[in-house]
Design a protein around this motif. Structure first.
Motif, PDB file in Angstrom:
ATOM      1  N   GLY A 176       0.795  -1.212   0.000  1.00  0.00           N
ATOM      2  CA  GLY A 176       0.000   0.000   0.000  1.00  0.00           C
ATOM      3  C   GLY A 176       0.832   1.269   0.000  1.00  0.00           C
ATOM      4  N   TYR A 177       2.063   1.194   0.526  1.00  0.00           N
ATOM      5  CA  TYR A 177       2.919   2.383   0.557  1.00  0.00           C
ATOM      6  C   TYR A 177       3.213   2.894  -0.851  1.00  0.00           C
ATOM      7  N   ALA A 178       3.121   2.019  -1.870  1.00  0.00           N
ATOM      8  CA  ALA A 178       3.430   2.417  -3.242  1.00  0.00           C
ATOM      9  C   ALA A 178       2.285   3.174  -3.896  1.00  0.00           C
ATOM     10  N   ARG A 371      -5.344  -1.253   2.190  1.00  0.00           N
ATOM     11  CA  ARG A 371      -4.027  -1.847   1.979  1.00  0.00           C
ATOM     12  C   ARG A 371      -3.051  -1.502   3.097  1.00  0.00           C
ATOM     13  N   GLY A 372      -3.397  -0.530   3.901  1.00  0.00           N
ATOM     14  CA  GLY A 372      -2.530  -0.146   5.008  1.00  0.00           C
ATOM     15  C   GLY A 372      -1.743   1.113   4.696  1.00  0.00           C
ATOM     16  N   ILE A 373      -1.913   2.155   5.521  1.00  0.00           N
ATOM     17  CA  ILE A 373      -1.217   3.423   5.309  1.00  0.00           C
ATOM     18  C   ILE A 373      -0.260   3.669   6.469  1.00  0.00           C
ATOM     19  N   ASP A 374       0.538   4.700   6.334  1.00  0.00           N
ATOM     20  CA  ASP A 374       1.461   5.117   7.381  1.00  0.00           C
ATOM     21  C   ASP A 374       0.648   5.563   8.602  1.00  0.00           C
ATOM     22  N   SER A 375       0.942   4.986   9.743  1.00  0.00           N
ATOM     23  CA  SER A 375       0.175   5.302  10.955  1.00  0.00           C
ATOM     24  C   SER A 375       0.664   6.560  11.664  1.00  0.00           C
ATOM     25  N   ARG A 459       5.241   0.886   6.717  1.00  0.00           N
ATOM     26  CA  ARG A 459       5.289  -0.477   6.179  1.00  0.00           C
ATOM     27  C   ARG A 459       4.556  -1.450   7.098  1.00  0.00           C
ATOM     28  N   PRO A 460       3.222  -1.332   7.203  1.00  0.00           N
ATOM     29  CA  PRO A 460       2.467  -2.270   8.043  1.00  0.00           C
ATOM     30  C   PRO A 460       2.487  -3.698   7.508  1.00  0.00           C
ATOM     31  N   ASP A 461       2.970  -3.884   6.266  1.00  0.00           N
ATOM     32  CA  ASP A 461       3.014  -5.224   5.696  1.00  0.00           C
ATOM     33  C   ASP A 461       4.194  -6.042   6.200  1.00  0.00           C
ATOM     34  N   LEU A 462       5.143  -5.419   6.885  1.00  0.00           N
ATOM     35  CA  LEU A 462       6.319  -6.140   7.391  1.00  0.00           C
ATOM     36  C   LEU A 462       5.993  -6.673   8.790  1.00  0.00           C
TER      37      LEU A 462
END
Length: 829
Positions: A176-178, A371-375, A459-462
């Motif tokens: 999602g960061y992309a 998708r998950g954003i920067d918190s 990077r919440p996907d890590l």
């Protein structure tokens, strides 16, 4: 995500010689798949220049208002004299700075500019609109530029950014960061090992006094919300050209300054924002779950019934937005709004994903949230937005702001420095893991070769060691992983695999094209097959979450999907079509229960596996064939022939031949085939006659239901049963002795299947028979009403001698005798 190269270069110190296509290749190898590189303005040629409108003459007597203009274009026209141009737009006046394409220019879409006579005047060029230049979609008139934007007569192509390379990136759900310039720029800087300027680094002064009140009712719904206000905003202030241009290049339609600013910051930082008319809000803004029966009219003028699973942002009067999806109409920024409140929040992605699907409302905001954003970027994003509103819309930024932040335990991952190399099978140099983890923003503490890693907030996907290993491997380069062939000791293809390949080759060799259709169907498909209410093919498994509400069932037959494929091909002009498919069908077991949900903290037990197996449907492998149009085209070689029921049966015979089984065919009635042109197909499994399928011409009602050509034919049979019927095949002995041919014509009742007569002849003829072939069927007065004459050619051959006429005749007589006994046949004189 569409990424204009000039915008990207603002954050990354890319070498000047790096092209968009080179960057696209590097990003794709690193896991950000660039689908296309759009070269905007590549088909644009000059001269396109800045011009000053000197005089406007209104032309009358025409159906629409027409203006004859004299425009100063400096020396760009070669004379220095004003350019005379006819224009129908009304949104400009004398003294305005405009964009002029002169004769010889070519605008996007192949639109050539020349001098021509129109409305009684000679027009040498064109005053351009944004749409004509490809700047953005705008049909309200020509582009009027602010003073000082360009010099009269100077080239406008470069100044307006009319030529731009844009990367179109297919962002996977885990990255999602992309979906932001910031995220793509960070990866680009890491790949090229150049400096990165973070657009989220904005100066934020401490709040002086409280901002607009906010609260989070449930920590499970959100963990942060930021509110920043701006007063004195001019709602009629135009969006600057550079921002409109970037939004358009990024695939976002410019709307108004307040909306465009929030969209611009979202594209820049990846944080969705919402701008409220502050004067329409009452009291505290609270993030909470929607109440049962609650309703909200959203910005698209749709009254929505909210679900208790929806997250809403509400004031004291009720909900004002479906959080993360779309705002409410009541608090929309309008032409009278001058007090703006910008909201930035971090919502739970699962709630946003469910709400988006529930309301069938996918927005740019929901795509990013789910998708998950920067918190931790919310304050920076809201600050960036209000500063742009101040700069471009004359607003005053309020120093006080609101930030409600709930404590969240950071993710920590333990990983060995050699883990990435072990996963990739590559001995990476010492320090490789640490270098790339720093590049993606991770911090870590080292204890020997063990790292305790804290991923960055964006990077919440890590979440586990393999995620970190993937980052190291992709940035080090997937292409640098050596390709090593497998050196195992396989046993080759199984018998079933060899059969499937042989079947596919046989059908392809006979002119059929293989298709793969979706394994889903609906009740309408079953109705189209003309199935009876108690037909077992109507008993099917229903999907809990179907891709298409009209096709919620797992298929029990291959035919509906193949019929749709046939109709689609015919609809696109391919009239002569022969298709085949090999695939599974799904037949529920009688009395099967629901499969249990297996635990994820341990392996399933034997009992649990038995319950899962019992719930699974039977999945036989079927082969389907559909045909329409010409089987043989007409030409100098002959008249041609239309495909029909016999071709469908022959396709099954071809499969039986390569499988090495004997196929028995007899007339039948079975939907969806025509009752008078349907054949049942049988094989022998361990001596027992087993039905494997049907073939023939389709019923006219089925043809109409699926939009197929008339007289279309089809076949469907069970390949698993055909495989079970296979016996050990031995190579035939080849005799060098001549063949003896005997013809026989038999008269039988019209209802007797020809296959029964043929089988009786073959059995009665004995071991000397080499083949039996039907070559004629006759009905008429000579054989009597209700009777038919069938003629066969019998070939006899011995492996050790030349047969005498007496031997061949005796074998023929024995064949006829058994056929007479079994079928009541009479030898025709």
């Amino acid at each position: 995500m569409r990424v204009p190269m000039t915008w990207l270069r603002e954050y990354v110190e890319l070498p000047a010689d790096v092209t968009a296509r080179e960057l696209a290749s590097r990003l794709t190898l690193a896991g950000l798949e660039v689908e296309t590189v759009d070269e905007l303005g590549a088909d644009l040629t000059g001269p396109v220049v800045f011009g000053r409108v000197l005089e406007i003459e209104e032309l009358t007597g025409f159906k629409k208002p027409i203006r004859y203009c004299r425009v100063d274009v400096g020396r760009a026209n070669g004379t220095g004299e004003p350019q005379e141009i006819v224009c129908g737009a009304r949104n400009f006046a004398e003294g305005d700075l405009v964009i002029v394409s002169l004769p010889g220019a070519e605008l996007p879409g192949g639109f050539r500019i020349g001098a021509r006579k129109t409305y009684g005047k000679t027009s040498a060029g064109m005053i351009c609109s944004a749409t004509e230049l490809g700047l953005w979609e705008d049909h309200t008139g020509i582009v009027v530029l602010p003073e000082g934007f360009g010099e009269v007569g100077a080239d406008a192509i470069g100044a307006l950014g009319l030529r731009e390379d844009v990367l179109d990136i297919a962002v996977t759900p885990d990255r999602g960061y992309a979906l932001s310039m910031r995220g793509v720029a960070r990866d680009t800087a890491a790949l090229y090992q150049v400096d990165f300027r973070d657009p989220a680094e904005v100066d934020i002064a401490g709040p002086v006094g409280p901002g607009h009140p906010a609260a989070i009712a449930d920590p499970a719904l959100a963990d942060r919300i930021v509110l920043r206000g701006a007063t004195g905003f001019d709602p009629e202030a135009p969006t600057p050209l550079w921002m409109k241009r970037r939004l358009h290049q990024s695939g976002v339609r410019p709307v108004s300054l307040a909306v465009d600013v929030t969209n611009y910051v979202m594209l820049e930082l990846g944080q969705p924002l919402h701008a409220w008319d502050r004067d329409r809000l009452t009291g505290t803004l609270t993030v909470r779950a929607a109440e049962a029966g609650e309703k909200l009219e959203t910005l698209d003028h749709v009254q929505r019934s909210l679900d208790p699973d929806d997250i809403v942002i509400a004031d004291e009067t009720g909900s004002q937005a479906v959080a993360g999806v779309m705002g409410g109409l009541d608090t929309e920024i309008g032409l009278s709004s001058n007090a703006v409140l910008v909201e930035a929040a971090h919502f739970d992605p699962r709630h946003i994903a469910r709400a988006s699907r529930r309301h069938q409302l996918s927005s740019e905001a929901s795509r990013r949230f789910e998708r998950g954003i920067d918190s931790r970027v919310q304050l920076a994003a809201a600050t960036r937005a209000v500063e742009l509103l101040a700069e471009l819309g004359g607003a005053d930024v309020e120093t006080a702001y609101t930030e409600v932040s709930l404590p969240v335990e950071p993710t920590r991952i333990t990983i060995r420095t050699g883990h990435a190399g072990a996963v990739a099978g590559v001995d990476y140099p010492e320090g490789t893991t640490e270098r790339w983890l720093r590049a993606v923003g991770c911090s870590f503490e080292a204890d020997g070769d063990v790292l305790t890693v804290t991923p960055p907030s964006w990077r919440p996907d890590l979440t586990d060691p393999n995620d970190l290993a993937e980052e190291v491997i992709r940035l080090e380069g997937y292409e640098n992983i050596p390709s090593i062939g497998f050196k195992g000791f396989g046993r080759g293809l199984t018998g079933s695999q060899r059969l499937r390949r042989a079947v596919g080759r046989a059908l392809a060799a006979s002119g059929h094209n293989e298709v793969l259709t979706y394994p889903f169907l609906g009740e309408r498909d079953l109705d189209g097959l003309q199935l009876a209410a108690d037909d077992p093919r109507r008993v099917s498994m229903r999907l809990a979450n179907p891709l298409n509400d009209e096709e919620p069932l797992l298929r029990t037959t291959l035919l509906p999907g193949m019929f749709r494929t046939l109709a689609r091909n015919v609809g696109r002009g391919l009239n002569d079509v022969a298709l085949f498919e090999m695939g599974l069908v799904y037949l529920p077991r009688a009395g099967a229960g629901r499969a249990p949900l297996l635990p994820v903290d341990r392996g399933p037990s034997a009992e649990e596996l038995e319950l899962v197996d019992a719930a699974l449907p039977e999945q036989p492998r079927r082969v389907g064939v559909v045909l329409s149009g010409a089987a043989e085209h007409a030409g100098w070689w002959g008249p041609g022939r239309e495909a029909g029921w016999a071709d469908a049966i022959q396709a099954v015979r071809d499969v039986a031949r390569v499988a090495g089984v004997d196929l028995e065919v007899e007339a039948a009635q079975y939907a969806p085939w025509h009752p008078g042109r349907c054949a049942a197909l049988f094989v022998r499994v361990e001596g027992e006659r087993v039905l494997v399928g049907h073939a023939g011409e389709l019923h006219p009602r089925t043809v109409k239901a699926f939009g197929l050509p008339e007289r279309s034919a089809a076949a469907e049979f069970d390949l698993d049963l055909v495989e079970r019927a296979r016996t050990k095949v031995t190579a035939p002995e080849v005799s060098a002795y001549p063949v003896a041919t005997q013809d026989v014509a038999l008269v039988v009742d019209a209802s007797v299947p020809v296959g029964e007569v043929s089988a009786a002849l073959a059995e009665g003829a004995g071991e000397l028979l080499e083949s039996v072939r039907l070559f004629d069927v006759y009905t008429g007065e000579q054989v009597g009403e209700g009777r038919k004459s069938v003629a066969f050619a019998l070939r006899f051959r011995a492996g050790d001698r030349t047969l005498t006429a007496e031997e061949a005749g005796a074998a023929r007589d024995a064949a006829v005798a058994l056929a007479t006994e079994r079928t009541g046949a009479v030898l025709r004189g």
